[in-house]
Write a protein that holds these residues in place. Structure first.
Motif, PDB file in Angstrom:
ATOM      1  N   LEU A 172       0.818  -1.246  -0.060  1.00  0.00           N
ATOM      2  CA  LEU A 172      -0.093   0.084  -0.106  1.00  0.00           C
ATOM      3  C   LEU A 172       1.007   1.130  -0.082  1.00  0.00           C
ATOM      4  CD1 LEU A 172      -2.888  -1.014   2.643  1.00  0.00           C
ATOM      5  CD2 LEU A 172      -3.283  -0.813   0.101  1.00  0.00           C
ATOM      6  N   ILE A 173       1.851   1.168   0.973  1.00  0.00           N
ATOM      7  CA  ILE A 173       2.715   2.512   0.776  1.00  0.00           C
ATOM      8  C   ILE A 173       3.578   2.555  -0.322  1.00  0.00           C
ATOM      9  CG2 ILE A 173       4.899   3.417   2.189  1.00  0.00           C
ATOM     10  CD1 ILE A 173       3.792   2.132   4.735  1.00  0.00           C
ATOM     11  N   ALA A 174       3.802   1.374  -0.949  1.00  0.00           N
ATOM     12  CA  ALA A 174       4.816   1.517  -2.162  1.00  0.00           C
ATOM     13  C   ALA A 174       3.835   2.239  -3.450  1.00  0.00           C
ATOM     14  CB  ALA A 174       5.198   0.195  -2.601  1.00  0.00           C
ATOM     15  N   GLN A 175       2.505   1.782  -3.340  1.00  0.00           N
ATOM     16  CA  GLN A 175       1.713   2.167  -4.550  1.00  0.00           C
ATOM     17  C   GLN A 175       1.179   3.663  -4.063  1.00  0.00           C
ATOM     18  OE1 GLN A 175       0.504   0.530  -6.896  1.00  0.00           O
ATOM     19  NE2 GLN A 175       2.165  -0.940  -6.370  1.00  0.00           N
ATOM     20  N   ILE A 176       1.093   4.204  -2.900  1.00  0.00           N
ATOM     21  CA  ILE A 176       0.889   5.625  -2.477  1.00  0.00           C
ATOM     22  C   ILE A 176       1.731   6.032  -1.371  1.00  0.00           C
ATOM     23  CG2 ILE A 176      -1.198   6.958  -1.882  1.00  0.00           C
ATOM     24  CD1 ILE A 176      -3.072   4.788  -2.346  1.00  0.00           C
ATOM     25  N   PRO A 177       2.830   6.394  -1.841  1.00  0.00           N
ATOM     26  CA  PRO A 177       3.849   6.945  -0.757  1.00  0.00           C
ATOM     27  C   PRO A 177       3.372   7.792   0.075  1.00  0.00           C
ATOM     28  CG  PRO A 177       4.847   7.046  -3.147  1.00  0.00           C
ATOM     29  CD  PRO A 177       3.321   6.562  -3.262  1.00  0.00           C
ATOM     30  N   ALA A 178       2.614   8.683  -0.212  1.00  0.00           N
ATOM     31  CA  ALA A 178       2.011   9.865   0.950  1.00  0.00           C
ATOM     32  C   ALA A 178       1.584   8.901   2.105  1.00  0.00           C
ATOM     33  CB  ALA A 178       1.130  10.644   0.322  1.00  0.00           C
ATOM     34  N   LEU A 179       1.157   7.784   2.255  1.00  0.00           N
ATOM     35  CA  LEU A 179       0.834   7.050   3.098  1.00  0.00           C
ATOM     36  C   LEU A 179       1.528   6.827   4.340  1.00  0.00           C
ATOM     37  CD1 LEU A 179      -1.575   4.247   1.659  1.00  0.00           C
ATOM     38  CD2 LEU A 179      -2.255   6.245   2.661  1.00  0.00           C
ATOM     39  N   ILE A 180       2.977   7.114   4.134  1.00  0.00           N
ATOM     40  CA  ILE A 180       4.048   6.886   5.064  1.00  0.00           C
ATOM     41  C   ILE A 180       3.747   7.774   6.342  1.00  0.00           C
ATOM     42  CG2 ILE A 180       6.506   7.592   5.472  1.00  0.00           C
ATOM     43  CD1 ILE A 180       7.135   6.616   2.769  1.00  0.00           C
ATOM     44  N   LEU A 181       3.120   9.113   5.966  1.00  0.00           N
ATOM     45  CA  LEU A 181       3.053  10.245   7.056  1.00  0.00           C
ATOM     46  C   LEU A 181       1.566   9.565   7.676  1.00  0.00           C
ATOM     47  CD1 LEU A 181       3.217  13.672   4.899  1.00  0.00           C
ATOM     48  CD2 LEU A 181       4.472  12.488   6.904  1.00  0.00           C
ATOM     49  N   PHE A 182       0.802   8.712   7.307  1.00  0.00           N
ATOM     50  CA  PHE A 182      -0.642   8.592   7.914  1.00  0.00           C
ATOM     51  C   PHE A 182      -0.770   6.943   8.512  1.00  0.00           C
ATOM     52  CE2 PHE A 182      -1.365  11.741   4.447  1.00  0.00           C
ATOM     53  CZ  PHE A 182      -1.503  12.607   5.224  1.00  0.00           C
ATOM     54  N   ILE A 183      -0.134   6.203   7.688  1.00  0.00           N
ATOM     55  CA  ILE A 183      -0.320   4.802   8.474  1.00  0.00           C
ATOM     56  C   ILE A 183       1.080   3.917   8.506  1.00  0.00           C
ATOM     57  CG2 ILE A 183      -2.576   4.712   7.552  1.00  0.00           C
ATOM     58  CD1 ILE A 183      -1.503   2.714   5.218  1.00  0.00           C
ATOM     59  N   SER A 184       2.163   4.264   8.237  1.00  0.00           N
ATOM     60  CA  SER A 184       3.315   3.761   8.422  1.00  0.00           C
ATOM     61  C   SER A 184       3.806   3.068   9.289  1.00  0.00           C
ATOM     62  CB  SER A 184       4.469   4.413   7.668  1.00  0.00           C
ATOM     63  OG  SER A 184       4.744   5.633   8.493  1.00  0.00           O
ATOM     64  N   GLY A 185       3.252   3.465  10.841  1.00  0.00           N
ATOM     65  CA  GLY A 185       3.530   2.691  11.860  1.00  0.00           C
ATOM     66  C   GLY A 185       2.399   2.127  12.572  1.00  0.00           C
ATOM     67  N   VAL A 186       1.302   2.984  12.316  1.00  0.00           N
ATOM     68  CA  VAL A 186       0.026   2.473  13.254  1.00  0.00           C
ATOM     69  C   VAL A 186      -0.452   1.249  12.446  1.00  0.00           C
ATOM     70  CG1 VAL A 186      -1.498   3.954  11.710  1.00  0.00           C
ATOM     71  CG2 VAL A 186      -1.950   3.438  14.407  1.00  0.00           C
ATOM     72  N   LEU A 187      -0.508   0.993  11.079  1.00  0.00           N
ATOM     73  CA  LEU A 187      -1.256  -0.034  10.575  1.00  0.00           C
ATOM     74  C   LEU A 187      -0.515  -1.250  10.711  1.00  0.00           C
ATOM     75  CD1 LEU A 187      -3.398  -1.134   8.522  1.00  0.00           C
ATOM     76  CD2 LEU A 187      -1.826  -0.591   6.496  1.00  0.00           C
ATOM     77  N   PRO A 188       0.947  -1.165  10.519  1.00  0.00           N
ATOM     78  CA  PRO A 188       1.561  -2.750  11.062  1.00  0.00           C
ATOM     79  C   PRO A 188       1.314  -2.911  12.609  1.00  0.00           C
ATOM     80  CG  PRO A 188       2.973  -1.209   9.612  1.00  0.00           C
ATOM     81  CD  PRO A 188       1.702  -0.541   9.880  1.00  0.00           C
ATOM     82  N   ALA A 189       1.489  -1.944  13.431  1.00  0.00           N
ATOM     83  CA  ALA A 189       1.442  -1.932  14.802  1.00  0.00           C
ATOM     84  C   ALA A 189      -0.092  -2.566  15.264  1.00  0.00           C
ATOM     85  CB  ALA A 189       1.463  -0.662  15.620  1.00  0.00           C
ATOM     86  N   TYR A 190      -1.230  -2.067  14.631  1.00  0.00           N
ATOM     87  CA  TYR A 190      -2.419  -2.401  14.918  1.00  0.00           C
ATOM     88  C   TYR A 190      -2.584  -3.877  14.521  1.00  0.00           C
ATOM     89  CZ  TYR A 190      -7.447  -2.890  14.954  1.00  0.00           C
ATOM     90  OH  TYR A 190      -8.917  -3.125  15.315  1.00  0.00           O
ATOM     91  N   TRP A 191      -2.034  -4.193  13.248  1.00  0.00           N
ATOM     92  CA  TRP A 191      -2.248  -5.799  12.781  1.00  0.00           C
ATOM     93  C   TRP A 191      -1.486  -6.512  13.603  1.00  0.00           C
ATOM     94  CZ3 TRP A 191      -4.922  -8.896  10.117  1.00  0.00           C
ATOM     95  CH2 TRP A 191      -4.399 -10.147   9.758  1.00  0.00           C
ATOM     96  N   VAL A 192      -0.072  -6.446  14.222  1.00  0.00           N
ATOM     97  CA  VAL A 192       0.480  -7.054  14.896  1.00  0.00           C
ATOM     98  C   VAL A 192       0.004  -7.284  16.256  1.00  0.00           C
ATOM     99  CG1 VAL A 192       2.848  -7.420  15.983  1.00  0.00           C
ATOM    100  CG2 VAL A 192       3.083  -6.571  13.769  1.00  0.00           C
ATOM    101  N   MET A 193      -0.492  -6.386  16.924  1.00  0.00           N
ATOM    102  CA  MET A 193      -1.056  -6.345  18.057  1.00  0.00           C
ATOM    103  C   MET A 193      -2.548  -7.228  18.041  1.00  0.00           C
ATOM    104  SD  MET A 193      -0.450  -5.257  20.992  1.00  0.00           S
ATOM    105  CE  MET A 193      -0.964  -6.896  21.943  1.00  0.00           C
TER     106      MET A 193
END
Length: 216
Positions: A172-193
């Motif tokens: 997703l981030i590779a397709q839309i690099p702007a997402l780095i600002l918005f989900i780069s940390g929280v999306l993986p963290a939410y999934w892992v948790m």
């Protein structure tokens, strides 16, 4: 009319989650920067996992900034010490990989290389697990690290789910690099948790059942 109301409700819920994700991700990035990057990453990520753990437990209306800030201050020293331990292990394995690749030949060296690479990958996975273990349990520093490695090595189904989630996030981030600002940390963290919390609940239920049998 009902379909329209249902669509509006779903849109409202989705927009609320989007706001939560963006706000939590921006706080995470700020806390990383606050710790000058190298000293901020571990406690900031631990704070982010504290937030996503509460979300995973249906406590979705928490105040994100106070929760993250309190967790960040509490975790600063301990998580950085844990980060140092993981860094030492990873550097050691990386140097071994470089030496084996540069100086050794033959089947034995190839097997050793892949074994070291496997250990390197599992250490990264243990590091990922560390944050959810830290957010959910209370252990001494050594206990957090040991449990993180045990989780990585003993739960292949969970590990594959985590890898799949990271793969989707990276795509997703590779397709839309702007997402780095918005989900780069929280999306993986939410999934892992979310994934690890299921594993933790099963572990705790098994321990509780064994304790009940011992008492009986």
């Amino acid at each position: 009319m009902m379909n329209k109301v249902e669509k509006m409700d779903k849109f409202f819920v989705a927009s609320q989650w989007l706001i939560r994700f963006v706000w939590a991700n921006l706080i995470w990035m700020f806390l990383v920067i606050l710790g000058l990057g190298i000293f901020g990453f571990m406690p900031a990520t631990a704070a982010l996992f504290t937030v996503t753990r509460k979300w995973s437990q249906k406590d979705i209306d928490i105040a994100i900034w106070p929760t993250a800030w309190k967790a960040y201050k509490k975790a600063f020293v301990e998580t950085n010490l844990a980060g140092l331990c993981f860094a030492v292990i990873l550097v050691f394995l990386y140097m071994d990989l470089r030496i084996v690749f540069a100086t050794m030949n033959g089947l034995a060296s190839s097997l050793l290389y892949f074994f070291l690479f496997f250990l390197f990958a599992m250490t990264i996975l243990a590091l990922v697990n560390y944050f959810s273990v830290y957010a959910h349990f209370i252990y001494p520093l050594r206990g957090y690290i040991i449990q993180s490695f045990l989780l990585a090595f003993t739960s292949w189904k969970t590990s594959l789910l985590l890898i799949a989630g990271f793969g989707i996030s990276a795509y997703l981030i590779a397709q839309i690099p702007a997402l780095i600002l918005f989900i780069s940390g929280v999306l993986p963290a939410y999934w892992v948790m979310k994934v690890n919390l299921i594993r933790f609940q099963k572990m705790q239920a098994k321990i509780a059942a064994q304790s009940a049998q011992n008492v009986a």
